[in-house]
Design an enzyme around this catalytic site. Sequence first.
Site, PDB file in Angstrom:
ATOM      1  N   ASN A  12      71.694 -57.454  49.462  1.00 29.61           N
ATOM      2  CA  ASN A  12      70.856 -56.985  50.567  1.00 29.61           C
ATOM      3  C   ASN A  12      71.651 -57.247  51.844  1.00 29.61           C
ATOM      4  O   ASN A  12      71.734 -58.384  52.295  1.00 29.61           O
ATOM      5  CB  ASN A  12      69.526 -57.757  50.581  1.00 29.61           C
ATOM      6  CG  ASN A  12      68.699 -57.449  51.821  1.00 29.61           C
ATOM      7  OD1 ASN A  12      69.004 -56.520  52.573  1.00 29.61           O
ATOM      8  ND2 ASN A  12      67.656 -58.233  52.053  1.00 29.61           N
ATOM      9  N   TRP A  13      72.229 -56.182  52.375  1.00 25.67           N
ATOM     10  CA  TRP A  13      73.090 -56.355  53.556  1.00 25.67           C
ATOM     11  C   TRP A  13      72.297 -56.738  54.811  1.00 25.67           C
ATOM     12  O   TRP A  13      72.856 -57.164  55.788  1.00 25.67           O
ATOM     13  CB  TRP A  13      73.846 -55.054  53.849  1.00 25.67           C
ATOM     14  CG  TRP A  13      74.953 -54.736  52.895  1.00 25.67           C
ATOM     15  CD1 TRP A  13      75.272 -55.391  51.731  1.00 25.67           C
ATOM     16  CD2 TRP A  13      75.909 -53.676  53.039  1.00 25.67           C
ATOM     17  NE1 TRP A  13      76.364 -54.792  51.149  1.00 25.67           N
ATOM     18  CE2 TRP A  13      76.771 -53.732  51.927  1.00 25.67           C
ATOM     19  CE3 TRP A  13      76.105 -52.668  53.985  1.00 25.67           C
ATOM     20  CZ2 TRP A  13      77.827 -52.830  51.759  1.00 25.67           C
ATOM     21  CZ3 TRP A  13      77.150 -51.771  53.810  1.00 25.67           C
ATOM     22  CH2 TRP A  13      77.999 -51.861  52.704  1.00 25.67           C
ATOM     23  N   LYS A  14      70.988 -56.513  54.776  1.00 25.09           N
ATOM     24  CA  LYS A  14      70.154 -56.690  55.983  1.00 25.09           C
ATOM     25  C   LYS A  14      70.747 -55.835  57.112  1.00 25.09           C
ATOM     26  O   LYS A  14      71.337 -54.788  56.819  1.00 25.09           O
ATOM     27  CB  LYS A  14      70.034 -58.166  56.343  1.00 25.09           C
ATOM     28  CG  LYS A  14      69.581 -58.998  55.128  1.00 25.09           C
ATOM     29  CD  LYS A  14      69.132 -60.381  55.449  1.00 25.09           C
ATOM     30  CE  LYS A  14      68.694 -61.077  54.163  1.00 25.09           C
ATOM     31  NZ  LYS A  14      68.162 -62.417  54.363  1.00 25.09           N
ATOM     32  N   HIS A  99      60.185 -57.551  51.742  1.00 20.48           N
ATOM     33  CA  HIS A  99      61.067 -58.683  52.060  1.00 20.48           C
ATOM     34  C   HIS A  99      60.360 -59.587  53.066  1.00 20.48           C
ATOM     35  O   HIS A  99      59.639 -59.110  53.940  1.00 20.48           O
ATOM     36  CB  HIS A  99      62.397 -58.179  52.632  1.00 20.48           C
ATOM     37  CG  HIS A  99      63.421 -59.283  52.684  1.00 20.48           C
ATOM     38  ND1 HIS A  99      63.433 -60.221  53.686  1.00 20.48           N
ATOM     39  CD2 HIS A  99      64.437 -59.607  51.840  1.00 20.48           C
ATOM     40  CE1 HIS A  99      64.415 -61.083  53.444  1.00 20.48           C
ATOM     41  NE2 HIS A  99      65.042 -60.732  52.340  1.00 20.48           N
ATOM     42  N   GLU A 101      61.322 -61.019  55.597  1.00 19.43           N
ATOM     43  CA  GLU A 101      61.617 -60.713  57.007  1.00 19.43           C
ATOM     44  C   GLU A 101      60.735 -59.573  57.512  1.00 19.43           C
ATOM     45  O   GLU A 101      60.347 -59.546  58.675  1.00 19.43           O
ATOM     46  CB  GLU A 101      63.115 -60.402  57.161  1.00 19.43           C
ATOM     47  CG  GLU A 101      63.946 -61.688  57.013  1.00 19.43           C
ATOM     48  CD  GLU A 101      65.343 -61.501  56.467  1.00 19.43           C
ATOM     49  OE1 GLU A 101      65.862 -60.372  56.471  1.00 19.43           O
ATOM     50  OE2 GLU A 101      65.931 -62.510  56.002  1.00 19.43           O
ATOM     51  N   GLU A 171      61.923 -64.992  46.418  1.00 17.33           N
ATOM     52  CA  GLU A 171      62.781 -65.465  47.503  1.00 17.33           C
ATOM     53  C   GLU A 171      62.009 -66.482  48.351  1.00 17.33           C
ATOM     54  O   GLU A 171      61.272 -66.107  49.272  1.00 17.33           O
ATOM     55  CB  GLU A 171      63.202 -64.296  48.397  1.00 17.33           C
ATOM     56  CG  GLU A 171      64.017 -63.243  47.685  1.00 17.33           C
ATOM     57  CD  GLU A 171      64.948 -62.504  48.636  1.00 17.33           C
ATOM     58  OE1 GLU A 171      66.133 -62.410  48.318  1.00 17.33           O
ATOM     59  OE2 GLU A 171      64.501 -62.059  49.704  1.00 17.33           O
ATOM     60  N   GLY A 177      69.027 -67.717  53.900  1.00 18.66           N
ATOM     61  CA  GLY A 177      69.945 -67.863  55.030  1.00 18.66           C
ATOM     62  C   GLY A 177      70.103 -69.298  55.509  1.00 18.66           C
ATOM     63  O   GLY A 177      70.667 -69.540  56.575  1.00 18.66           O
ATOM     64  N   SER A 215      70.113 -68.080  49.442  1.00 20.09           N
ATOM     65  CA  SER A 215      71.343 -68.890  49.447  1.00 20.09           C
ATOM     66  C   SER A 215      72.043 -68.929  48.089  1.00 20.09           C
ATOM     67  O   SER A 215      72.576 -69.956  47.680  1.00 20.09           O
ATOM     68  CB  SER A 215      71.055 -70.311  49.949  1.00 20.09           C
ATOM     69  OG  SER A 215      70.596 -70.269  51.290  1.00 20.09           O
ATOM     70  N   GLY A 236      71.895 -62.123  49.963  1.00 16.44           N
ATOM     71  CA  GLY A 236      72.009 -61.766  51.373  1.00 16.44           C
ATOM     72  C   GLY A 236      73.431 -61.995  51.866  1.00 16.44           C
ATOM     73  O   GLY A 236      74.338 -61.198  51.604  1.00 16.44           O
ATOM     74  N   GLY A 237      73.629 -63.096  52.578  1.00 16.16           N
ATOM     75  CA  GLY A 237      74.914 -63.376  53.239  1.00 16.16           C
ATOM     76  C   GLY A 237      76.137 -63.171  52.355  1.00 16.16           C
ATOM     77  O   GLY A 237      77.132 -62.568  52.780  1.00 16.16           O
TER      78      GLY A 237
HETATM   79  P1  13P Z   1      70.686 -65.221  51.738  1.00 13.01           P
HETATM   80  O1  13P Z   1      71.417 -64.977  50.444  1.00 13.01           O
HETATM   81  O2  13P Z   1      71.534 -64.946  52.947  1.00 13.01           O
HETATM   82  O3  13P Z   1      70.018 -66.563  51.758  1.00 13.01           O
HETATM   83  O4  13P Z   1      69.508 -64.124  51.814  1.00 13.01           O
HETATM   84  C1  13P Z   1      68.659 -63.948  50.746  1.00 13.01           C
HETATM   85  C2  13P Z   1      67.850 -62.727  50.984  1.00 13.01           C
HETATM   86  O5  13P Z   1      66.979 -62.709  51.846  1.00 13.01           O
HETATM   87  C3  13P Z   1      68.137 -61.542  50.153  1.00 13.01           C
HETATM   88  O6  13P Z   1      67.146 -60.575  50.289  1.00 13.01           O
END
Ligand code: 13P
Length: 262
Positions: A12-14, A99, A101, A171, A177, A215, A236-237
């Site tokens: 997930n590149w966000k 998600h 967010e 999640e 993050g 993470s 994510g990251g």
């Molecule tokens: P991180 O891997 O950066 O913690 O993010 C997880 C995430 O929200 C994937 O959708």
Amino acid sequence: MSKQRTKLVVGNWKMHGRLADNAVLLEAVAQGAGALPANVRVGVCVPSPYLAQTQALLDGSRVEWGVQDVSAYTHGAYTGEVAAPMALDFGSRLAIVGHSERRAYHRESAELVAVKTQRVLEAGLTPIVCVGETLEEREAGKTQQVVGVQLDTVLAKLSAQESARIIVAYEPIWAIGTGKSATAQQAQDVHAFLRARLAAKSAAAADVALLYGGSVKPDNAEELFRQPDIDGGLIGGASLKDKDFLAICKAAGAVGALSVKQ
Ligand code: 13P
């Protein structure tokens, strides 16, 4: 022993990426994915403006792609929204919905997430339905209650057959993050709970892929993926770095191969 399922790793590149950087990342991921064992499925969910670029670079590779959200409507006067059929036009197969967010910053309710899930399924894509609790909720012992309601609200709108076509991602918000992943046992416990809720909906739904996100890194991926109810990860990251993302995919392959032999 749990049933062996294919492992699935989705990035997930966000809201990250620009044309030039994307090209380097997508080409590296497409190439690296070609060397992964057959029991690993790989995907990336990119910002919508880059769908055409993603399609051009990933078409013909092992890597699937998709979007990070869709509108609750198929078309109409909804300025700024992207509809699921539009994502399909660019070869998407995946769409993240709910998600944390989006639930937090865009006030998306469980009901809205359920409607978005329906739109994704109607368009012929696979929804990745995200659920997760805050740290406060976990510390108050409310994790199961929170994720249970989030999942049940979606399942209530789906037929038994539709519910077997979703992917669920657990999640925990406190792990996203933060560099502080849930332990493998914490994640497994919630996944087992979610699996039971899915099984209560229909026998077919019990087998849907359950991803863990929060993470996930190359050094903790294998232990997480070794858990019987963790079928892969939503990353994510680490999905923005080709080497890290591919190392996580490789960990999924190693675990999958181990379980097949057992
Ligand atoms: P991180 O891997 O950066 O913690 O993010 C997880 C995430 O929200 C994937 O959708």
